[in-house]
Design a protein around this motif. Structure first.
Motif, PDB file in Angstrom:
ATOM      1  N   TRP A 159      43.170  17.665  21.020  1.00  0.00           N
ATOM      2  CA  TRP A 159      43.041  18.199  22.421  1.00  0.00           C
ATOM      3  C   TRP A 159      41.746  18.829  22.911  1.00  0.00           C
ATOM      4  CZ3 TRP A 159      45.958  20.445  18.897  1.00  0.00           C
ATOM      5  CH2 TRP A 159      45.918  22.075  18.925  1.00  0.00           C
ATOM      6  N   HIS A 185      47.854  13.874  20.088  1.00  0.00           N
ATOM      7  CA  HIS A 185      48.467  13.718  21.466  1.00  0.00           C
ATOM      8  C   HIS A 185      48.261  12.667  22.218  1.00  0.00           C
ATOM      9  CE1 HIS A 185      48.228  18.256  20.616  1.00  0.00           C
ATOM     10  NE2 HIS A 185      49.075  18.329  21.796  1.00  0.00           N
ATOM     11  N   SER A 187      47.609  11.892  25.108  1.00  0.00           N
ATOM     12  CA  SER A 187      47.132  12.303  26.653  1.00  0.00           C
ATOM     13  C   SER A 187      45.858  12.140  26.755  1.00  0.00           C
ATOM     14  CB  SER A 187      47.315  13.805  26.523  1.00  0.00           C
ATOM     15  OG  SER A 187      46.407  14.584  25.610  1.00  0.00           O
ATOM     16  N   LYS A 189      43.625  14.016  28.111  1.00  0.00           N
ATOM     17  CA  LYS A 189      42.826  15.285  27.548  1.00  0.00           C
ATOM     18  C   LYS A 189      42.186  14.972  25.978  1.00  0.00           C
ATOM     19  CE  LYS A 189      43.082  20.343  27.322  1.00  0.00           C
ATOM     20  NZ  LYS A 189      44.074  21.101  27.198  1.00  0.00           N
ATOM     21  N   ALA A 190      43.066  14.228  25.273  1.00  0.00           N
ATOM     22  CA  ALA A 190      42.899  14.109  23.858  1.00  0.00           C
ATOM     23  C   ALA A 190      42.301  12.937  23.356  1.00  0.00           C
ATOM     24  CB  ALA A 190      44.228  14.449  23.017  1.00  0.00           C
TER      25      ALA A 190
END
Ligand SMILES: [Zn+2]
Length: 217
Positions: A159, A185, A187, A189-190
């Motif tokens: 991340w 993650h 996500s 962001k990651a």
């Protein structure tokens, strides 16, 4: 200087022995975990990549995200990965009182339970604290509710966009050992670090004879 180390120090594990930091084994098994999903694109990309390498993993989902993207949550279940609870709203444990913290986790659990209904699965009761933040009283309350608190012994730092993808990969290859629980993650962001690192991890440890399993605790 980085405050949180890639590898969890033994002293931390000894101070918090009721939490699960790794699986004790000499078998070449790695437990990949993915926090913060389900996330459009990233979770499905992660699932496809795991499938390519015949790897199983554990997804610590945020209740609110399950509600937003139930079809992605069901894709995880369809591939027989394990599910964990990562709270409903990703609260910071150190800044939240016990009652509010536990209730947020129970809310996520209710969402998980209603989604898995009809699938003939045992209720998953694994919880990973967002940001790794959990106060002793919160931990105790959750253990009394029969949650298993799953921490990690290797952080990929996927991340953290101040590190480059090679460092992220290196964090994992240098510190992983049999029974390691590794944090990634699924996500947005990651995703830059994850998309570079995950296939390489699967390739690298696969060639070394490791298998990738979901947590069954
Ligand atoms: Zn998280």
């Amino acid at each position: 200087m980085r405050i949180v180390p890639v590898k969890t120090p033994t002293v931390v594990k000894k101070l918090l022995p009721d939490y699960i930091w790794e699986v004790s084994t000499t078998d070449k098994v790695i437990y990949l975990t993915f926090d913060d999903g389900p996330t459009p694109e990233i979770t499905n990309w992660t699932l496809n990549t795991l499938k390519e390498y015949n790897a199983q993993a554990t997804f610590f989902c945020i209740g609110n995200n399950i509600k937003k993207y139930p079809e992605i949550f069901h894709n995880i279940l369809d591939q027989d990965h394990a599910i964990g609870n990562h709270s409903n709203t990703h609260l910071k444990g150190w800044q939240t009182n016990k009652k509010e913290y536990v209730s947020d986790i129970q809310n996520c659990q209710n969402i998980i339970n209603s989604e898995i209904e009809g699938r003939n699965l045992t209720e998953p009761k694994m919880f990973r604290p967002p940001y790794g933040q959990i106060k002793p009283k919160q931990g105790k309350a959750l253990l009394e509710l029969n949650y298993k608190i799953i921490m990690w012994n290797v952080l990929s730092f996927d991340w953290d966009n101040s590190i480059n993808p090679e460092t992220c990969l290196n964090n994992v290859t240098a510190k992983t050992e049999p029974g390691s629980i590794i944090v990634f993650h699924d996500s947005l962001k990651a995703s830059k670090n994850l998309k570079y690192t995950l296939p390489k991890i699967l390739e690298y440890f696969g060639k070394k004879g490791y298998s990738f399993k979901s947590l069954n605790i």
